[in-house]
Design an enzyme around this catalytic site. Structure first.
Site, PDB file in Angstrom:
ATOM      1  N   CYS A 159       1.029  -0.878  -0.039  1.00 22.21           N
ATOM      2  CA  CYS A 159       0.137  -0.357  -0.281  1.00 22.21           C
ATOM      3  C   CYS A 159       0.757   1.499  -0.286  1.00 22.21           C
ATOM      4  CB  CYS A 159      -0.954  -0.335   0.676  1.00 22.21           C
ATOM      5  SG  CYS A 159      -2.119  -1.281   1.270  1.00 22.21           S
ATOM      6  N   ARG A 179       3.982  -0.383  -5.169  1.00 24.82           N
ATOM      7  CA  ARG A 179       3.623  -1.187  -3.439  1.00 24.82           C
ATOM      8  C   ARG A 179       2.239  -1.801  -3.781  1.00 24.82           C
ATOM      9  NH1 ARG A 179       6.762   1.791  -0.265  1.00 24.82           N
ATOM     10  NH2 ARG A 179       5.945   1.113   1.829  1.00 24.82           N
ATOM     11  N   TRP A 226      -2.843  -2.807  -1.581  1.00 20.82           N
ATOM     12  CA  TRP A 226      -2.721  -4.462  -1.666  1.00 20.82           C
ATOM     13  C   TRP A 226      -3.501  -4.586  -0.706  1.00 20.82           C
ATOM     14  CZ3 TRP A 226      -0.244  -8.264   0.834  1.00 20.82           C
ATOM     15  CH2 TRP A 226       0.203  -9.684   0.538  1.00 20.82           C
ATOM     16  N   ASN A 262      -1.817   2.224   5.726  1.00 18.06           N
ATOM     17  CA  ASN A 262      -1.130   1.556   5.218  1.00 18.06           C
ATOM     18  C   ASN A 262      -0.369   0.618   6.762  1.00 18.06           C
ATOM     19  OD1 ASN A 262       0.998  -0.472   4.139  1.00 18.06           O
ATOM     20  ND2 ASN A 262       2.375   0.999   4.105  1.00 18.06           N
ATOM     21  N   GLY A 263      -0.992  -0.831   6.548  1.00 18.51           N
ATOM     22  CA  GLY A 263      -0.586  -1.236   7.944  1.00 18.51           C
ATOM     23  C   GLY A 263      -1.473  -2.522   8.066  1.00 18.51           C
ATOM     24  N   GLU A 284      16.720 -18.720  -7.635  1.00 15.76           N
ATOM     25  CA  GLU A 284      16.657 -16.863  -8.277  1.00 15.76           C
ATOM     26  C   GLU A 284      15.649 -17.220  -9.910  1.00 15.76           C
ATOM     27  OE1 GLU A 284      16.006 -13.810  -6.781  1.00 15.76           O
ATOM     28  OE2 GLU A 284      15.898 -12.845  -9.172  1.00 15.76           O
ATOM     29  N   LYS A 303      12.138 -16.029 -10.789  1.00 14.00           N
ATOM     30  CA  LYS A 303      11.406 -14.475 -11.384  1.00 14.00           C
ATOM     31  C   LYS A 303      10.348 -15.401 -12.710  1.00 14.00           C
ATOM     32  CE  LYS A 303      12.495 -11.630 -10.866  1.00 14.00           C
ATOM     33  NZ  LYS A 303      13.854 -11.938  -9.326  1.00 14.00           N
ATOM     34  N   GLU A 333       7.683 -15.123 -10.939  1.00 12.61           N
ATOM     35  CA  GLU A 333       6.103 -13.686 -10.811  1.00 12.61           C
ATOM     36  C   GLU A 333       5.895 -13.233 -12.369  1.00 12.61           C
ATOM     37  OE1 GLU A 333       9.403 -11.421  -7.389  1.00 12.61           O
ATOM     38  OE2 GLU A 333      10.435 -12.372  -9.119  1.00 12.61           O
ATOM     39  N   HIS A 390      15.307 -37.184  -5.284  1.00 17.35           N
ATOM     40  CA  HIS A 390      15.137 -37.831  -4.272  1.00 17.35           C
ATOM     41  C   HIS A 390      13.794 -37.284  -4.192  1.00 17.35           C
ATOM     42  CE1 HIS A 390      18.782 -39.619  -2.245  1.00 17.35           C
ATOM     43  NE2 HIS A 390      19.509 -37.692  -2.845  1.00 17.35           N
ATOM     44  N   LYS A 404       5.877  -4.993  -4.755  1.00 17.38           N
ATOM     45  CA  LYS A 404       7.366  -4.701  -4.160  1.00 17.38           C
ATOM     46  C   LYS A 404       7.878  -4.384  -3.105  1.00 17.38           C
ATOM     47  CE  LYS A 404      11.646  -2.793  -7.377  1.00 17.38           C
ATOM     48  NZ  LYS A 404      12.045  -4.262  -7.583  1.00 17.38           N
TER      49      LYS A 404
HETATM   50  C1  G6P Z   1       8.864  -9.005  -2.267  1.00 17.01           C
HETATM   51  C2  G6P Z   1       9.487  -8.697  -3.786  1.00 17.01           C
HETATM   52  C3  G6P Z   1      10.319  -9.057  -4.273  1.00 17.01           C
HETATM   53  C4  G6P Z   1      11.255  -9.152  -3.274  1.00 17.01           C
HETATM   54  C5  G6P Z   1      11.281  -9.476  -1.934  1.00 17.01           C
HETATM   55  C6  G6P Z   1      11.696  -8.647  -1.052  1.00 17.01           C
HETATM   56  O1  G6P Z   1       8.629  -9.973  -2.880  1.00 17.01           O
HETATM   57  O2  G6P Z   1       8.600  -8.549  -4.453  1.00 17.01           O
HETATM   58  O3  G6P Z   1      11.030  -8.875  -5.602  1.00 17.01           O
HETATM   59  O4  G6P Z   1      12.245  -9.651  -3.328  1.00 17.01           O
HETATM   60  O5  G6P Z   1       9.551  -8.649  -0.873  1.00 17.01           O
HETATM   61  O6  G6P Z   1      12.120  -6.836  -1.135  1.00 17.01           O
HETATM   62  P1  G6P Z   1      13.204  -6.341  -0.755  1.00 17.01           P
HETATM   63  O7  G6P Z   1      12.735  -5.521  -0.491  1.00 17.01           O
HETATM   64  O8  G6P Z   1      13.536  -7.124   0.966  1.00 17.01           O
HETATM   65  O9  G6P Z   1      14.860  -7.096  -1.411  1.00 17.01           O
END
Ligand code: G6P
Length: 585
Positions: free
Chosen positions: A2, A29, A76, A102-103, A468, A472, A475, A491, A580
């Site tokens: 948010c 956000r 969000w 927000n929260g 990673e 990606k 996501e 396994h 984000k």
């Molecule tokens: C969210 C974002 C990710 C990010 C993660 C950790 O899930 O969508 O892209 O890697 O948070 O965020 P930070 O800001 O702590 O790296």
């Protein structure tokens, strides 16, 4: 999660446009819904709708809002679905109080049922709406400032709240755990979830600390503590590169940010020899003094931290730095922390709630706190004993790309100080070469984007990268992907390999075990995509160094994901359900 934004002292006709611009800068956000409230001539007008800012704006025309004071919110969702009613702002029954939040208000059910008994009618399913009714009820008996003191005492949970009243040219702002910052401009004052909100208008900010509230007017402001006592806060001057938030010639922020990688790597490496040199040396010193290092991170940053552990352990042939990486949300369950531990938080946003909670836990056990953050002046940076800047610049695409590359570069720079063998001066050039392979990678994307499942295998340093790359793909391309240890596949998961299942295999140097794991799935009909610097493969990585391999293989995954998402016609920069900056637990 948010974004919240507010202004006191806008030019009357510009209010709607200013709110729109502000909330767009915070949209990363959360983008489930958006709403605004404007106070004009003693009346508050609210417009809100489900959907991202552009969509809601087409429907509601936010720019027509007039007045000198306004607040806005992009959501969000946590409590309550993505609907117009659940969008913020929320209002009290008498519409005298309007809030954005927000929260999470943890004890909202209790408060809500109490307010319902007193006759309040709720219009949404959110926890946030209770705030408006709470204040409506309180100010029947006491001044609003006293009600703010009560709020800090009685409300459980996390909040950054902006509140307007029909009859006052002020914004009341309250904060606990969710980020909130005041931007000081010449003719007006601005509030935002972070400095991006107003970095185009001012370089002067006052950061809210936990359990504080403030009354913001056009040309003055006052902060208060939990008892309602006035407090004086420091004005910070910040530096931020403005041009980076523009998309320039690229169709998406994601590809723009990937293409910036060679440049941001150079900038970071240079800063470690100049601006950040002292801090860097102090950071190294803290590692030397600690008995062990534990990284705390989430998502992509966790994968960078896991790579960091690999590099830290390989700093010398005898014994490297004792290090471990934990996913922040599980930190307190798995970490063994004491005063000889150095906890290193890795975070792009510097606001991830899970990481903040991990740090609070570590602080209680007297550990030293270090951090690597990309967003300067963020909460994590401010709660650290020492902090290094990742210097990737503003990252707007929800998926982390250039910030990951710079996090890993920073970790490699530290490992190098302890003996890890790498020439970082050529890293930027190697990245350029990797990016030049984009057409080859696009062809691979075209071959596999229709698959429902795929696997990414790695071993040692390529294991965190495999995770990673898979993250990606999930996501941004919405394809189920699993990033696994090559050795672990047999396994269990190997049962899922069928004829044609794509398996991306990341093989650094003469990793014959990884090669055997690749053969094992190939023998069962998998469609192999080999990324290697040693053997014949689909993508050849031009480095013999394990440190650089990690970075370059991750960039392969970023480009692959981008091109798959394009084939699938997906919203690359704003994937569904994600945000984000994740400021809830
Ligand atoms: C969210 C974002 C990710 C990010 C993660 C950790 O899930 O969508 O892209 O890697 O948070 O965020 P930070 O800001 O702590 O790296």
């Amino acid at each position: 999660m948010c974004g919240i934004f507010g202004i006191v002292g806008s030019k009357r006709k510009e209010l709607g446009r200013t709110l729109l611009k502000g909330i767009k800068r915070l949209e990363y956000r959360g983008y489930d819904s958006v709403g605004m409230a404007a106070l004009d001539k003693g009346k508050i007008k609210v417009k809100k709708a489900a959907g991202a800012v552009d969509k809601a704006d087409k429907k509601l025309n936010f720019s027509e809002l007039k007045g000198h004071i306004g607040i806005t919110h992009s959501r969000w969702s946590t409590h309550g679905g993505v609907t117009d009613f659940n969008a913020h702002p929320h209002q009290s029954c008498d519409k005298n109080i309007t809030i954005v939040h927000n929260g999470i208000i943890e004890n909202y059910e209790e408060i809500k049922s109490d307010l319902i008994k007193k006759g309040h009618k709720f219009r949404s399913e959110t926890d946030s709406e209770v705030i408006a009714h709470y204040f409506e009820e309180k100010i029947k008996q006491k001044p609003i400032k006293q009600a703010c003191v009560d709020f800090l005492k009685e409300i459980e949970g996390t909040f950054a709240v902006l509140m307007m009243k029909n009859d006052e040219e002020k914004i009341y702002a309250l904060k606990r755990d969710s980020p909130l910052v005041l931007g000081i401009c010449e003719e007006y004052n601005i509030l935002g979830s972070d400095i991006y909100a107003f970095s185009d208008r001012t370089d002067k900010a006052v950061f809210f600390d936990n359990d504080e509230f403030a009354v913001i007017e056009k040309d003055k402001y006052q902060f208060y503590d939990t008892k309602g006592k006035k407090i004086t806060k420091k004005i910070q001057t910040f530096v931020w590169e403005q041009e980076e938030s523009l998309k320039e010639k690229y169709p998406h922020f994601m590809i723009k940010e990937i293409m910036e990688e060679p440049r941001v790597v150079k900038r970071l490496l240079m800063s470690l020899k100049t601006d950040q040199k002292d801090n860097f040396n102090k950071f190294i010193d803290m590692i030397i003094k600690a008995e062990k290092v534990i990284f705390a991170a989430s998502g992509t940053s966790y994968h960078a931290a896991l790579l960091g552990v690999y590099y830290f352990h390989r700093c010398s042939d005898v014994c490297g730095i004792e290090a471990q990486a934990l996913i922040a949300s599980e930190f307190e369950h798995f970490a063994n922390v004491d005063s000889n531990t150095l906890v290193i938080a890795v975070s792009q946003s510097g606001e991830t709630m899970d990481v903040i909670e991990a740090l609070k836990f570590a602080k209680k056990r007297k550990a030293k706190i270090a951090s690597m953050v990309n967003v300067p002046y963020s909460s994590i940076q401010r709660m650290s004993d020492i902090s290094l800047q990742v210097l990737a610049g503003q990252e707007i695409c929800v998926a982390a790309t250039k910030s990951f590359v710079n996090q890993v570069t920073l970790l490699l720079s530290i490992a190098k100080e302890f003996g890890f063998k790498i020439n970082l001066d050529t890293l930027s050039e190697r990245i350029e070469e990797m990016l030049a392979k984009k057409d080859e990678i696009k062809k691979i994307a075209k071959k596999i984007y229709k698959n429902k499942d795929l696997y990414v295998l790695g071993r040692g340093l390529s294991y965190p990268v495999a995770r990673e790359v898979a993250l990606k793909i999930k996501e941004i391309s919405y394809i189920h992907a699993e990033g696994m240890m090559g050795g672990e596949l047999k396994h269990g998961t190997i049962a899922l390999i069928e004829k044609g299942t794509p398996v991306i295999s990341l093989i650094s140097n003469k990793d014959y075990d990884m090669l055997s794991n690749t053969k094992e799935v190939e023998a069962r009909g998998a469609k192999i995509i080999k990324v290697t610097n040693e053997f014949d493969g689909d993508i050849k990585i031009n480095t013999s160094n394990d440190g650089k391999f990690g970075v370059l293989a991750a960039i392969f995954g970023q480009l692959l994901t981008y091109y798959m998402a394009l084939e699938l016609n997906l919203p690359v920069d704003k994937p569904r359900n994600l945000a984000k900056s994740v400021t809830v637990k």
